[in-house]
Design an enzyme around this catalytic site. Sequence first.
Site, PDB file in Angstrom:
ATOM      1  N   GLU A 255       9.372   0.013  -0.564  1.00 15.76           N
ATOM      2  CA  GLU A 255      10.671  -0.458  -0.033  1.00 15.76           C
ATOM      3  C   GLU A 255      11.142   0.382   1.144  1.00 15.76           C
ATOM      4  OE1 GLU A 255      12.025  -3.076  -0.126  1.00 15.76           O
ATOM      5  OE2 GLU A 255      10.701  -3.753  -1.714  1.00 15.76           O
TER       6      GLU A 255
HETATM    7  C1  LIG Z   1       2.630  -0.019  -5.766  1.00 10.59           C
HETATM    8  C2  LIG Z   1       3.063  -0.615  -4.475  1.00 10.59           C
HETATM    9  C3  LIG Z   1       3.787  -1.782  -4.479  1.00 10.59           C
HETATM   10  C4  LIG Z   1       4.170  -2.373  -3.274  1.00 10.59           C
HETATM   11  N1  LIG Z   1       4.824  -3.591  -3.277  1.00 10.59           N
HETATM   12  C5  LIG Z   1       5.000  -4.252  -2.112  1.00 10.59           C
HETATM   13  C6  LIG Z   1       5.477  -5.609  -2.086  1.00 10.59           C
HETATM   14  O1  LIG Z   1       5.783  -6.200  -3.127  1.00 10.59           O
HETATM   15  N2  LIG Z   1       5.574  -6.241  -0.890  1.00 10.59           N
HETATM   16  C7  LIG Z   1       5.239  -5.639   0.277  1.00 10.59           C
HETATM   17  O2  LIG Z   1       5.338  -6.269   1.321  1.00 10.59           O
HETATM   18  N3  LIG Z   1       4.805  -4.339   0.305  1.00 10.59           N
HETATM   19  C8  LIG Z   1       4.674  -3.652  -0.854  1.00 10.59           C
HETATM   20  N4  LIG Z   1       4.211  -2.356  -0.850  1.00 10.59           N
HETATM   21  C9  LIG Z   1       3.954  -1.716   0.419  1.00 10.59           C
HETATM   22  C10 LIG Z   1       4.940  -0.574   0.699  1.00 10.59           C
HETATM   23  O3  LIG Z   1       6.212  -1.092   0.978  1.00 10.59           O
HETATM   24  C11 LIG Z   1       4.339   0.272   1.836  1.00 10.59           C
HETATM   25  O4  LIG Z   1       3.274   0.998   1.252  1.00 10.59           O
HETATM   26  C12 LIG Z   1       5.345   1.201   2.469  1.00 10.59           C
HETATM   27  O5  LIG Z   1       6.328   0.485   3.152  1.00 10.59           O
HETATM   28  C13 LIG Z   1       4.673   2.177   3.441  1.00 10.59           C
HETATM   29  O6  LIG Z   1       3.750   1.537   4.281  1.00 10.59           O
HETATM   30  P1  LIG Z   1       2.269   2.122   4.382  1.00 10.59           P
HETATM   31  O7  LIG Z   1       1.736   2.284   3.009  1.00 10.59           O
HETATM   32  O8  LIG Z   1       1.484   1.271   5.306  1.00 10.59           O
HETATM   33  O9  LIG Z   1       2.428   3.565   4.997  1.00 10.59           O
HETATM   34  P2  LIG Z   1       2.491   3.893   6.559  1.00 10.59           P
HETATM   35  O10 LIG Z   1       3.402   2.961   7.246  1.00 10.59           O
HETATM   36  O11 LIG Z   1       1.107   4.005   7.077  1.00 10.59           O
HETATM   37  O12 LIG Z   1       3.158   5.333   6.533  1.00 10.59           O
HETATM   38  C14 LIG Z   1       2.438   6.545   6.278  1.00 10.59           C
HETATM   39  C15 LIG Z   1       3.382   7.735   6.472  1.00 10.59           C
HETATM   40  O13 LIG Z   1       3.846   7.752   7.830  1.00 10.59           O
HETATM   41  C16 LIG Z   1       5.276   7.733   7.847  1.00 10.59           C
HETATM   42  N5  LIG Z   1       5.704   6.885   8.987  1.00 10.59           N
HETATM   43  C17 LIG Z   1       5.186   5.708   9.383  1.00 10.59           C
HETATM   44  N6  LIG Z   1       5.848   5.238  10.443  1.00 10.59           N
HETATM   45  C18 LIG Z   1       6.820   6.106  10.723  1.00 10.59           C
HETATM   46  C19 LIG Z   1       7.853   6.175  11.700  1.00 10.59           C
HETATM   47  N7  LIG Z   1       8.044   5.211  12.594  1.00 10.59           N
HETATM   48  N8  LIG Z   1       8.681   7.250  11.679  1.00 10.59           N
HETATM   49  C20 LIG Z   1       8.524   8.232  10.756  1.00 10.59           C
HETATM   50  N9  LIG Z   1       7.567   8.221   9.823  1.00 10.59           N
HETATM   51  C21 LIG Z   1       6.727   7.178   9.787  1.00 10.59           C
HETATM   52  C22 LIG Z   1       5.709   7.133   6.536  1.00 10.59           C
HETATM   53  O14 LIG Z   1       7.014   7.556   6.169  1.00 10.59           O
HETATM   54  C23 LIG Z   1       4.624   7.661   5.598  1.00 10.59           C
HETATM   55  O15 LIG Z   1       4.960   8.947   5.155  1.00 10.59           O
HETATM   56  C24 LIG Z   1       3.848  -1.744  -2.046  1.00 10.59           C
HETATM   57  C25 LIG Z   1       3.133  -0.542  -2.058  1.00 10.59           C
HETATM   58  C26 LIG Z   1       2.724   0.005  -3.238  1.00 10.59           C
HETATM   59  C27 LIG Z   1       1.901   1.265  -3.204  1.00 10.59           C
END
Ligand SMILES: Cc1cc2nc3c(=O)[nH]c(=O)nc-3n(C[C@H](O)[C@H](O)[C@H](O)COP(=O)(O)OP(=O)(O)OC[C@H]3O[C@@H](n4cnc5c(N)ncnc54)[C@H](O)[C@@H]3O)c2cc1C
Length: 599
Positions: free
Chosen positions: A440
């Site tokens: 989220e």
């Molecule tokens: C168990 C689980 C359930 C989930 N359920 C859903 C769902 O129902 N629907 C859905 O759509 N998604 C879902 N997600 C996805 C989840 O919302 C994302 O994993 C989350 O938003 C982070 O995206 P990412 O994993 O690609 O990390 P990334 O975006 O790759 O981020 C990696 C790191 O970089 C940091 N970062 C990235 N960009 C920036 C920035 N601009 N400024 C500062 N820091 C930054 C982040 O804070 C993080 O620490 C789920 C994930 C999991 C693991």
Amino acid sequence: MYSYRAPLRDIRFVVHDVLDFEDHYRSFGREDLNRDLLEGILEEGARFAEDVLAPTNRIGDEHGLKFEDGKVSTPPGFKEAYDRYCQDGWITMTSDPQWGGQGLPGGFSLAFGEMLCAGNMAWKMYSGLTESASLTLAAHGTDELKSRYLPKMVSGEWSGTMCLTEAQAGTDLSILRSKAEPRGDGSYAITGTKVFITAGEHDLTSNIIHLVLARLPDAPPGTKGISLFLVPKFLPDAQGNVGPANGVSCGSIEHKMGIHASPTCVMHFNESVGWLVGKANAGLACMFTMMNHARLGVGLQGQGVSELAWQTSIAYANDRLQGRAMTGAKMPGKAADPIIVHPDVRRMLLTQKAFVEGGRVLCFLTGREIDSSHLNPDKAARERSKDLVAFLTPIVKGFLTDVAMEVTSLAVQIHGGAGFIRETGVEQLMRDARITPIYEGTNGIQALDLLGRKVFGTAGKSQQMMVGRIREAITKFGVLPEVAPLAADLGRRLDQWNQLTLELGQAAMKNPEEVGAAASDYLQFAGYICLGWCWLAAAGVAAKKLAAGEPGADFYKAKLVTAQHFFGRLLPRCDAHAAAARSGAGGLMALSAEQFAIA
Ligand SMILES: Cc1cc2nc3c(=O)[nH]c(=O)nc-3n(C[C@H](O)[C@H](O)[C@H](O)COP(=O)(O)OP(=O)(O)OC[C@H]3O[C@@H](n4cnc5c(N)ncnc54)[C@H](O)[C@@H]3O)c2cc1C
């Protein structure tokens, strides 16, 4: 082994004494939502969470999910609990009566929501996302879509998902690739693969309604070219019942650190028929209805799992015999004293208690403002509540989920070696809690939202409104001798907050990276201030009850002691966060990526 008991005594204290929900609803002309009704919900809700849900929590973790031929089977007991939740009317409690709901304002339901999250956080996600999806559809869908889908989603017959994330597009949704081609009849063909989709596939409901972000052929690049579509797993037939499959399939489910009973799915959409929700290219704004609801839901997950971790800890600390009290044996007839006699164990327990009981006030107080933003007859007051909720949302999500990590980690620590092994079950809570600072919108993103959008984006207006509200509490409770020092301390912290905000604003005008460099510490700072507000109110009410000689003096005394612990040992963390926030972007950005990696 843990077992959950709903903390009704404390929930009642917050709901009736600190926040007075009955009076709150009466002031909006909802006399029907009286104390008897609220009590009934609390008592029956506690019974459901304790007797029906909590027994499935450990089973869900151990058994996990089965994935076979694109189908997901939930753990034993999950379907029965879900059916009961629907049959007993819990699922319709807060929904709009127009679609078959019972119309209870969502604010009070957070008390029940906390119990569900503590009872079984992974299970709660199925219905929680359906609720968020229904709200989004109700807010932005066409009348036809609403009447076709909402009654079945509200009743729980069909569930909902949110499909944002793609492999290359997590935090950065501007680069998502899923496509939507017009089919010439007002519908669209949706094609693409979404990852990490919670409850994308499961066996609890007969249909699953996906809310999917995708791009139209002529969409501009970036976030301004994203639209929202409703895509059912099965197309409804003319009677509105489940019809043919719609090209939606689950490719696999993830093997995860925690929430083993919640399916995290790779979802393929292959020319699946979908309908536009909201305006073309305005999908992200519509999706924010869902995300804001879900963000508060995740904060509540942090709160629920923290409560369970705390309950487990206090039971263990009274049971486990090790060492003697420093002032002499407390249980000379036994081989050793229980570990609760040791000051360091008490430090951990009181820290948990301060976070859990303070967090409860923060959650329910936010719920009260949510109600006010809908029900208050005064438009200006509604707007103020809306702004306050917007300000509090990243704090509830970001702060209470970081707190959940501390509280669950302390639970493992209090259990010693027994906490690290699976048998006691307490390690599950730490594993389950670990997702809450991530999904989220990661807590880093919550922090940017708070400082960038909610503070600087409103030229400090929202933060000042918050400060004003806290000053009201200081004035109200500062006259009580027992809590006057706490009120004075909080007043000084507000001055510190204003100064910090001013300095960061000036730094950000010179260099935008200062916002990113300060944001996480700023969110923590704001979180401690908000919890200080909650503890001041709780301590103030407790002091009044004690002065009035009301029964239950031990409960109120414990409130005062816990408030002292919060102000003495936890609120001073603000100083470290303020110093870190002030230290600036220079050092963080000084090294090149290559220099970082030199070992
Ligand atoms: C168990 C689980 C359930 C989930 N359920 C859903 C769902 O129902 N629907 C859905 O759509 N998604 C879902 N997600 C996805 C989840 O919302 C994302 O994993 C989350 O938003 C982070 O995206 P990412 O994993 O690609 O990390 P990334 O975006 O790759 O981020 C990696 C790191 O970089 C940091 N970062 C990235 N960009 C920036 C920035 N601009 N400024 C500062 N820091 C930054 C982040 O804070 C993080 O620490 C789920 C994930 C999991 C693991």
